[in-house]
Design a protein around this motif. Structure first.
Motif, PDB file in Angstrom:
ATOM      1  N   ILE A  80      56.938  20.932 -21.973  1.00 23.11           N
ATOM      2  CA  ILE A  80      56.870  20.847 -23.425  1.00 23.11           C
ATOM      3  C   ILE A  80      56.700  19.382 -23.813  1.00 23.11           C
ATOM      4  O   ILE A  80      57.184  18.482 -23.122  1.00 23.11           O
ATOM      5  CB  ILE A  80      58.155  21.430 -24.064  1.00 23.11           C
ATOM      6  N   VAL A  81      55.996  19.111 -24.889  1.00 24.20           N
ATOM      7  CA  VAL A  81      55.732  17.746 -25.334  1.00 24.20           C
ATOM      8  C   VAL A  81      56.873  17.272 -26.236  1.00 24.20           C
ATOM      9  O   VAL A  81      57.287  17.988 -27.153  1.00 24.20           O
ATOM     10  CB  VAL A  81      54.388  17.666 -26.084  1.00 24.20           C
ATOM     11  N   VAL A  82      57.365  16.055 -25.977  1.00 24.98           N
ATOM     12  CA  VAL A  82      58.465  15.493 -26.767  1.00 24.98           C
ATOM     13  C   VAL A  82      58.064  14.104 -27.245  1.00 24.98           C
ATOM     14  O   VAL A  82      57.569  13.290 -26.461  1.00 24.98           O
ATOM     15  CB  VAL A  82      59.769  15.410 -25.943  1.00 24.98           C
ATOM     16  N   TYR A  83      58.252  13.847 -28.524  1.00 25.14           N
ATOM     17  CA  TYR A  83      58.005  12.519 -29.088  1.00 25.14           C
ATOM     18  C   TYR A  83      59.302  11.999 -29.708  1.00 25.14           C
ATOM     19  O   TYR A  83      59.991  12.740 -30.413  1.00 25.14           O
ATOM     20  CB  TYR A  83      56.919  12.567 -30.173  1.00 25.14           C
ATOM     21  N   THR A  84      59.595  10.724 -29.481  1.00 20.08           N
ATOM     22  CA  THR A  84      60.745  10.071 -30.112  1.00 20.08           C
ATOM     23  C   THR A  84      60.250   8.882 -30.915  1.00 20.08           C
ATOM     24  O   THR A  84      59.401   8.121 -30.447  1.00 20.08           O
ATOM     25  CB  THR A  84      61.758   9.597 -29.049  1.00 20.08           C
ATOM     26  N   SER A  85      60.784   8.736 -32.121  1.00 18.75           N
ATOM     27  CA  SER A  85      60.345   7.647 -32.994  1.00 18.75           C
ATOM     28  C   SER A  85      60.727   6.284 -32.421  1.00 18.75           C
ATOM     29  O   SER A  85      61.564   6.164 -31.529  1.00 18.75           O
ATOM     30  CB  SER A  85      60.949   7.815 -34.393  1.00 18.75           C
ATOM     31  N   SER A  86      60.129   5.244 -32.970  1.00 19.44           N
ATOM     32  CA  SER A  86      60.345   3.881 -32.503  1.00 19.44           C
ATOM     33  C   SER A  86      61.773   3.411 -32.785  1.00 19.44           C
ATOM     34  O   SER A  86      62.380   3.772 -33.797  1.00 19.44           O
ATOM     35  CB  SER A  86      59.354   2.933 -33.173  1.00 19.44           C
TER      36      SER A  86
END
Length: 219
Positions: free
Chosen positions: A160-166
């Motif tokens: 699954i694709v996971v993005y975390t903010s800066s």
């Protein structure tokens, strides 16, 4: 009408209070207005979870196994964040208070030795608070980065694709914290020169030098 004199803000102790006020507000703003966004999934199935101040959260963010068991994402660094924010608020309030003292009743400040001494001691306490609060918040920030790391979440969630903010604003918050410690600690020298400890020592040095010259043999 209240009379005031702003000439003290041309002196180091007055200038330092202005810098301390500005940078304490910056530290406060960058901390309470920072949030972490974790986006899980892709396409129309994306879902974003937001974690903000005081950073006490527990959230199921994805399915860990094929039986739909959720992955719990949790952290509690609220004590670190709140200590840091409390130090910022106290610093802002103290800067306003002592600036008013400098501007309105500076003659009392310079004539009564207890007042500069109290200013010196309170500044020392706040400098210690900044060091302790910044170190604690740095530890809390490290924990937040570990818990919300995109690679770690992705590994636990599976394919699954996971993005975390800066985390740039968080890093700036920490930078302001240690910069505030430097400002408050540096100010101690200028405040020490206003205390009777320094003035008494200077007077003793002058008297000692005068006594030595009087006792010197004539050639």
């Amino acid at each position: 009408m209240v009379k005031y004199d702003l000439s003290v803000f041309q002196e180091p102790r007055g200038v330092m209070r202005i810098f301390q006020f500005v940078f304490a507000i910056c530290a406060l703003y960058t901390t309470i207005n920072f949030d972490i966004n974790v986006t899980v999934g892709q396409g129309v199935e994306k879902q974003t979870y937001t974690f903000d101040y005081p950073f006490r959260f527990g959230q199921n963010v994805c399915n860990k196994t094929s039986d739909q068991k959720p992955l719990g994402l949790s952290a509690d660094v609220s004590s670190d964040a709140q200590f840091f924010v409390a130090t910022s608020v106290l610093s802002v309030l103290y800067c306003i208070f002592i600036a008013a003292v400098y501007a309105v009743i500076d003659e009392i400040y310079t004539s009564k030795p207890e007042v500069p001494l109290a200013d010196f001691m309170l500044t020392t306490i706040l400098a210690i608070f900044w060091l302790s609060g910044s170190a604690a918040w740095a530890n809390g920030a490290s924990a937040l980065k570990t818990v919300t790391d995109a690679n770690s979440i992705s590994a636990l969630c599976g394919k699954i694709v996971v993005y975390t903010s800066s985390f740039s604003r968080l890093n700036i918050s920490l930078l302001f914290g240690f910069l505030n410690f430097f400002l408050w600690a540096s100010d101690l020298w200028f405040l020490y020169k206003e205390t009777y400890w320094f003035k008494e020592r200077q007077q003793n040095n002058i008297n000692g030098a005068g006594g030595s010259n009087m006792n010197a043999p004539n050639i």
